[in-house]
Scaffold this motif. Structure first.
Motif, PDB file in Angstrom:
ATOM      1  N   GLN A  39       0.905  -1.227  -0.010  1.00 11.59           N
ATOM      2  CA  GLN A  39      -0.005   0.095  -0.062  1.00 11.59           C
ATOM      3  C   GLN A  39       0.808   1.292   0.008  1.00 11.59           C
ATOM      4  N   ASP A  40       1.551   1.304  -1.177  1.00 13.11           N
ATOM      5  CA  ASP A  40       2.507   2.654  -1.278  1.00 13.11           C
ATOM      6  C   ASP A  40       3.377   3.053  -0.060  1.00 13.11           C
ATOM      7  N   ALA A  41       3.951   1.663   0.510  1.00 19.62           N
ATOM      8  CA  ALA A  41       5.029   1.966   1.250  1.00 19.62           C
ATOM      9  C   ALA A  41       5.783   0.855   1.301  1.00 19.62           C
ATOM     10  N   ILE A  42       7.084   1.112   1.779  1.00 20.42           N
ATOM     11  CA  ILE A  42       8.107   0.006   1.729  1.00 20.42           C
ATOM     12  C   ILE A  42       8.503  -0.578   3.178  1.00 20.42           C
ATOM     13  N   TYR A  43       8.408  -1.669   3.589  1.00 18.53           N
ATOM     14  CA  TYR A  43       8.741  -2.082   4.962  1.00 18.53           C
ATOM     15  C   TYR A  43       9.896  -2.984   5.011  1.00 18.53           C
ATOM     16  N   VAL A  44      10.841  -2.687   5.958  1.00 20.48           N
ATOM     17  CA  VAL A  44      11.957  -3.508   5.863  1.00 20.48           C
ATOM     18  C   VAL A  44      12.189  -4.275   7.352  1.00 20.48           C
ATOM     19  N   ALA A  45      12.571  -5.216   7.229  1.00 23.56           N
ATOM     20  CA  ALA A  45      13.031  -5.892   8.719  1.00 23.56           C
ATOM     21  C   ALA A  45      14.503  -5.980   8.733  1.00 23.56           C
ATOM     22  N   GLY A  46      14.947  -5.806   9.948  1.00 17.26           N
ATOM     23  CA  GLY A  46      16.419  -6.151   9.994  1.00 17.26           C
ATOM     24  C   GLY A  46      16.740  -5.799  11.403  1.00 17.26           C
ATOM     25  N   ALA A  47      18.015  -4.860  11.520  1.00 20.17           N
ATOM     26  CA  ALA A  47      18.436  -4.690  12.770  1.00 20.17           C
ATOM     27  C   ALA A  47      18.924  -2.993  12.924  1.00 20.17           C
ATOM     28  N   GLY A  48      18.847  -2.552  13.932  1.00 24.43           N
ATOM     29  CA  GLY A  48      19.238  -1.182  14.166  1.00 24.43           C
ATOM     30  C   GLY A  48      19.446  -1.037  15.704  1.00 24.43           C
ATOM     31  N   LEU A  49      20.419  -0.252  16.070  1.00 20.01           N
ATOM     32  CA  LEU A  49      20.557   0.387  17.624  1.00 20.01           C
ATOM     33  C   LEU A  49      20.516  -0.799  18.728  1.00 20.01           C
ATOM     34  N   ASN A  50      21.391  -1.967  18.136  1.00 22.41           N
ATOM     35  CA  ASN A  50      21.478  -3.063  19.079  1.00 22.41           C
ATOM     36  C   ASN A  50      20.275  -3.907  19.172  1.00 22.41           C
ATOM     37  N   ASN A  51      19.266  -3.745  18.354  1.00 18.57           N
ATOM     38  CA  ASN A  51      18.034  -4.146  18.558  1.00 18.57           C
ATOM     39  C   ASN A  51      17.326  -4.751  16.937  1.00 18.57           C
ATOM     40  N   PRO A  52      16.735  -5.885  17.237  1.00 23.76           N
ATOM     41  CA  PRO A  52      15.560  -6.189  15.891  1.00 23.76           C
ATOM     42  C   PRO A  52      14.745  -5.064  15.741  1.00 23.76           C
ATOM     43  N   SER A  53      14.803  -4.507  14.282  1.00 22.88           N
ATOM     44  CA  SER A  53      14.060  -3.349  14.029  1.00 22.88           C
ATOM     45  C   SER A  53      13.269  -3.659  12.850  1.00 22.88           C
ATOM     46  N   LEU A  54      12.092  -2.630  12.818  1.00 24.93           N
ATOM     47  CA  LEU A  54      11.122  -2.675  11.723  1.00 24.93           C
ATOM     48  C   LEU A  54      11.270  -1.179  10.950  1.00 24.93           C
ATOM     49  N   TYR A  55      11.386  -0.840   9.747  1.00 20.86           N
ATOM     50  CA  TYR A  55      11.605   0.268   9.052  1.00 20.86           C
ATOM     51  C   TYR A  55      10.295   0.487   8.081  1.00 20.86           C
ATOM     52  N   LYS A  56       9.979   1.745   7.817  1.00 18.65           N
ATOM     53  CA  LYS A  56       8.951   2.137   7.028  1.00 18.65           C
ATOM     54  C   LYS A  56       9.500   3.259   6.049  1.00 18.65           C
ATOM     55  N   PHE A  57       9.159   3.116   4.809  1.00 19.56           N
ATOM     56  CA  PHE A  57       9.607   4.295   3.987  1.00 19.56           C
ATOM     57  C   PHE A  57       8.555   4.459   3.264  1.00 19.56           C
ATOM     58  N   ASP A  58       8.390   5.796   2.620  1.00 16.64           N
ATOM     59  CA  ASP A  58       7.475   6.034   1.741  1.00 16.64           C
ATOM     60  C   ASP A  58       8.138   5.753   0.423  1.00 16.64           C
ATOM     61  N   THR A  59       7.538   5.859  -0.851  1.00 13.20           N
ATOM     62  CA  THR A  59       8.020   5.543  -2.058  1.00 13.20           C
ATOM     63  C   THR A  59       8.958   6.720  -2.788  1.00 13.20           C
ATOM     64  N   ASN A  60       9.130   7.668  -1.909  1.00 13.71           N
ATOM     65  CA  ASN A  60      10.270   8.754  -2.160  1.00 13.71           C
ATOM     66  C   ASN A  60      11.341   8.460  -1.376  1.00 13.71           C
ATOM     67  N   GLY A  61      11.316   7.449  -0.402  1.00 11.03           N
ATOM     68  CA  GLY A  61      12.624   7.181   0.335  1.00 11.03           C
ATOM     69  C   GLY A  61      12.656   7.785   1.572  1.00 11.03           C
ATOM     70  N   ASN A  62      11.773   8.591   2.032  1.00 15.07           N
ATOM     71  CA  ASN A  62      11.473   9.100   3.520  1.00 15.07           C
ATOM     72  C   ASN A  62      11.116   8.210   4.145  1.00 15.07           C
TER      73      ASN A  62
END
Length: 580
Positions: A218-241
Motif C-alpha cells: 500500500q504505497d509504502a516499503i517495509y524492511v525488517a532487519g537490525a538497528g540500535l542493537n535491536n531487532p528493527s522494523l522500518y517503513k519508508f514512503d515510495t520517495n525514500g523518506n
C-alpha cells in the motif's frame, strides 16, 4: 521476498480463531513424487531462493557448487519444465539472498551477496539472460571498498527495491534501501539519487544496521532487519523518506536481527529472527501494525528453546502466518508455527512421521518456505540433494483437517444387488482454497464444477485433487447378497476421513411366500395321506365294532354304540386340526 497477500479478496473471517494444538501437516501427493519434487543432478551448497508465480509454477534458485548459480522452474504438478535452466557464474564466496518476479513481464531478478560487492541478475521468463537490464543482465552494487551486501529485493509498481548494509561510519555497517527501474537505472527522486542510507552508528551506538527482508504494501516499503542493537522494523514512503524506525528492545541489550517479514491485508506485520544476548539467542517473532505499533513480542512460545532461531515466515491467502524455526545449535528437527491474521499464536504444524529424518537433517539455507493457495511449499537439501515439498492446505484455524467441514454423504438403502451406486454431489465448502489429494479405498471418486454426479461428466478414479467449491462424488458396486452394506472410505491427506455406504434390499417377500407355500403343500400332502390312513383304520375299526355288535347279545344296548360314535368323532376332529 514477496510475503504480502490480500485476505479481503478471499473473504476469510479471521476473528475468534481458537487454539488447535499440533495440527499435522500432510503432503500433497499430486505434487512431484508423492508430494516431493527432487532436482536430479543439482546439489545445494550455501543458499537458495524460491518464488511461486501467479499461475502456480515454481522458480527455485540455488548455488549448485561454489560460485555457480542454477535456476530451475517447476510446473504445478512438481515436474521440472523442460528447456528452462538458467545458470550464472557468481564468483567465490557469493550466495543467493533473494528472488522476485515481475507479474506483467515475467522478468526474474535474483540478488547475490558477496564479501566485497553484491549483484542483481536478471533473466527473461524463458530463462535466457535479460540483456536489457543494467550491464548485459547484471547490476553490480559497490558503494564502499568492502561490505556491500544486498540481502533482499522486492518489486512494486514497476520499480525494483533492494536492501542490505554497507560499510559505514566508524567501521560499523549502515542500513540502506535503494530503488531503480526494471532496466537497472536508479530512481534519482528516491532518497539521495536512488539510495536511502541510515547512518545509525553516527548517533553513538556501537551498532551494525542492516536490512534483511523487504515487503512493498500500500504505497509504502517495509524492511525488517537490525538497528540500535535491536531487532528493527522500518517503513519508508515510495520517495525514500523514513516514516518510522521501530527498534524492539529486550533487557539491556538484544543484539538481535529480524530475518524475514510478512504482511497481510489487515496491515498486520509478522517478522521472524532472534533477539537476546550473544550467549542466549531466543527465537523471536514480532507482530506489529503497519502503523508501527507493536502488537506482541513472542520470546517464549511453547517449546521454543532459548537458542532457537526463526529463519523464515510466509503469509497464506487466508491471512494465516506460518513461521519456520530451527535450533541455533544442536540436531533437533526444525518446526513450523501458525499465527492467525490477528497475530495470535494458533498452532504447531507437525511434520508427517515419514519425514522425520528429512526435517531433522535439513539445514536452513536462504529462503525456505513460501505458499500458494494456502498450500505451504518448502525447499531444502537432504543428503546433498535439493527437494521441494508441497503440503495440503491449511485452514484458518491452523488445522489441516478442516477440509472435512460439511462433507457428509447420505447413505443409500434398499439398493439392488451388484449394481453401480452413485452418491449425491457434496460441495467442499471449507476455507481451504489449496488443492487436497483425496482417495477412496473401495470404488471411485470424482469432482464436478456443477451439482451433478452424472457418470458421463467426470473422470472417475481412486485418487484425485480437490479444491474448495468442487462437488465431490463417490460410487461403488453394491453387495451381491441381500440386506448387506458396502462402505467406501474417502481420505483427505493422510488422516482425515469420511465415508459413503449403501445397503442392499431385503430378501423379496414373493420368494419367502413361495417357499412357505411349498412347505405348506408338503405338510398338506403328508396330512392328507395321514388322514386317509387314519380314516381307513377308523373304517376298519368301525367294521370290527359293527361285527362285534352284531354278534353281541345286545346287553350293552344303545350306550355302547354311542360311546363308539363319540370316539370316532374325537379322532376325526383331531385329524382335522392337524390338517389345518
Amino acid at each position: 521476498m514477496k510475503h504480502y497477500t490480500s485476505i479481503l479478496a478471499a473473504g476469510v473471517a479471521l476473528a475468534g480463531t481458537s487454539f488447535i494444538a499440533n495440527a499435522g501437516l500432510s503432503l500433497d501427493t499430486s505434487f512431484g513424487d508423492q508430494g516431493i519434487a527432487t532436482i536430479e543432478g543439482i546439489t545445494a551448497q550455501d543458499s537458495q531462493a524460491i518464488e511461486v508465480l501467479a499461475d502456480g509454477t515454481i522458480l527455485y534458485a540455488t548455488d549448485t557448487q561454489k560460485g555457480v548459480m542454477t535456476l530451475v522452474k517447476f510446473d504445478q504438478s512438481g515436474q521440472p519444465i523442460a528447456g528452462f535452466e538458467a545458470t550464472a557464474d557468481l564468483g567465490h564466496m557469493q550466495v543467493i539472498s533473494g528472488m522476485e518476479v515481475a507479474d506483467d513481464s515475467g522478468l526474474i531478478f535474483v540478488s547475490i551477496q558477496g564479501p566485497i560487492a553484491s549483484y542483481i541478475y536478471s533473466f527473461n521468463a524463458d530463462g535466457t539472460a535479460n540483456t536489457d537490464f543494467a550491464d548485459n543482465g547484471v547490476y553490480t552494487f559497490q558503494l564502499d571498498p568492502i561490505g556491500n551486501e544486498i540481502n533482499d529485493l522486492a518489486i512494486y509498481q514497476d520499480a525494483l527495491y533492494f536492501t542490505g548494509e554497507v560499510d559505514g561510519h566508524a567501521g560499523f555497517d549502515d542500513f540502506f534501501l535503494a530503488k531503480m527501474d526494471l532496466t537497472g537505472q536508479y530512481d534519482n527522486s528516491f532518497g539521495d539519487n536512488g539510495l536511502a542510507v541510515l547512518e545509525l552508528a553516527a548517533d553513538g551506538y556501537p551498532d551494525s544496521g542492516k536490512g534483511m527482508a523487504i515487503v512493498a504494501y500500500q504505497d509504502a516499503i517495509y524492511v525488517a532487519g537490525a538497528g540500535l542493537n535491536n531487532p528493527s522494523l522500518y517503513k519508508f514512503d515510495t520517495n525514500g523518506n523514513l516514516v518510522f524506525g521501530s527498534h524492539f528492545t529486550h533487557g539491556e541489550q538484544s543484539l538481535g536481527t529480524l530475518y524475514d517479514l510478512a504482511i497481510n491485508e489487515q496491515g498486520v506485520m509478522l517478522a521472524t529472527g532472534f533477539g537476546g544476548s550473544t550467549s542466549h539467542t531466543p527465537g523471536l517473532v514480532l507482530t506489529a501494525m503497519t502503523s508501527g505499533d507493536l502488537i506482541e513480542r513472542y520470546d517464549a512460545l511453547p517449546g521454543i528453546d532459548h537458542r532457537d532461531i526463526f529463519y523464515a515466515s510466509t503469509v497464506l491467502d487466508n491471512g494465516l502466518f506460518v513461521v519456520y524455526g530451527k535450533p541455533f545449535i544442536g540436531t533437533e528437527a526444525p518446526y513450523m508455527r501458525v499465527f492467525d491474521g490477528n497475530a495470535n499464536y494458533v498452532a504447531d504444524l507437525t511434520e508427517p512421521a515419514d519425514l522425520d529424518d528429512y526435517f531433522a537433517n535439513m539445514y536452513p539455507i536462504g529462503e525456505m518456505i513460501t505458499s500458494y493457495n494456502n498450500q505451504l511449499i518448502m525447499a531444502g537439501q537432504y543428503g546433498g540433494t535439493v527437494r521441494l515439498l508441497k503440503f495440503n492446505g491449511i485452514a484458518s484455524d491452523g488445522s489441516t483437517q478442516a477440509v472435512l467441514e460439511g462433507i457428509s454423504f447420505t447413505y443409500q438403502e434398499d439398493v439392488e444387488l451388484n449394481t453401480l451406486i452413485t452418491s449425491e454431489p457434496v460441495q467442499i465448502q471449507s476455507e481451504i482454497s489449496g488443492s487436497w489429494q483425496a482417495s477412496v479405498d473401495l470404488g471411485e471418486i470424482s469432482t464436478s464444477s456443477t451439482a451433478s454426479c452424472s457418470a458421463d461428466l467426470q473422470t472417475w478414479s481412486q485418487s484425485i485433487s480437490v479444491n474448495t467449491g468442487d462437488y465431490l462424488c463417490v460410487r461403488h458396486i453394491s453387495r451381491d447378497d441381500y440386506f448387506a452394506s458396502q462402505t467406501s472410505i474417502i481420505r483427505f491427506g493422510d488422516e482425515a476421513t469420511t465415508d459413503f455406504w449403501s445397503v442392499t434390499v431385503q430378501q423379496p417377500e414373493q420368494e419367502t411366500q413361495t417357499e412357505s407355500e411349498t412347505e405348506t403343500t408338503t405338510d398338506t400332502t403328508t396330512a392328507t395321506e395321514s388322514e386317509t390312513a387314519t380314516e381307513s383304520e377308523t373304517q376298519s375299526s368301525s367294521d370290527s365294532r359293527d361285527t362285534a355288535r352284531a354278534t353281541s347279545s345286545g346287553s350293552s344296548g344303545g350306550g355302547l354304540v354311542n360311546l363308539w360314535n363319540l370316539l370316532a368323532l374325537f379322532a376325526f376332529i383331531t385329524i382335522r386340526r392337524k390338517k389345518v
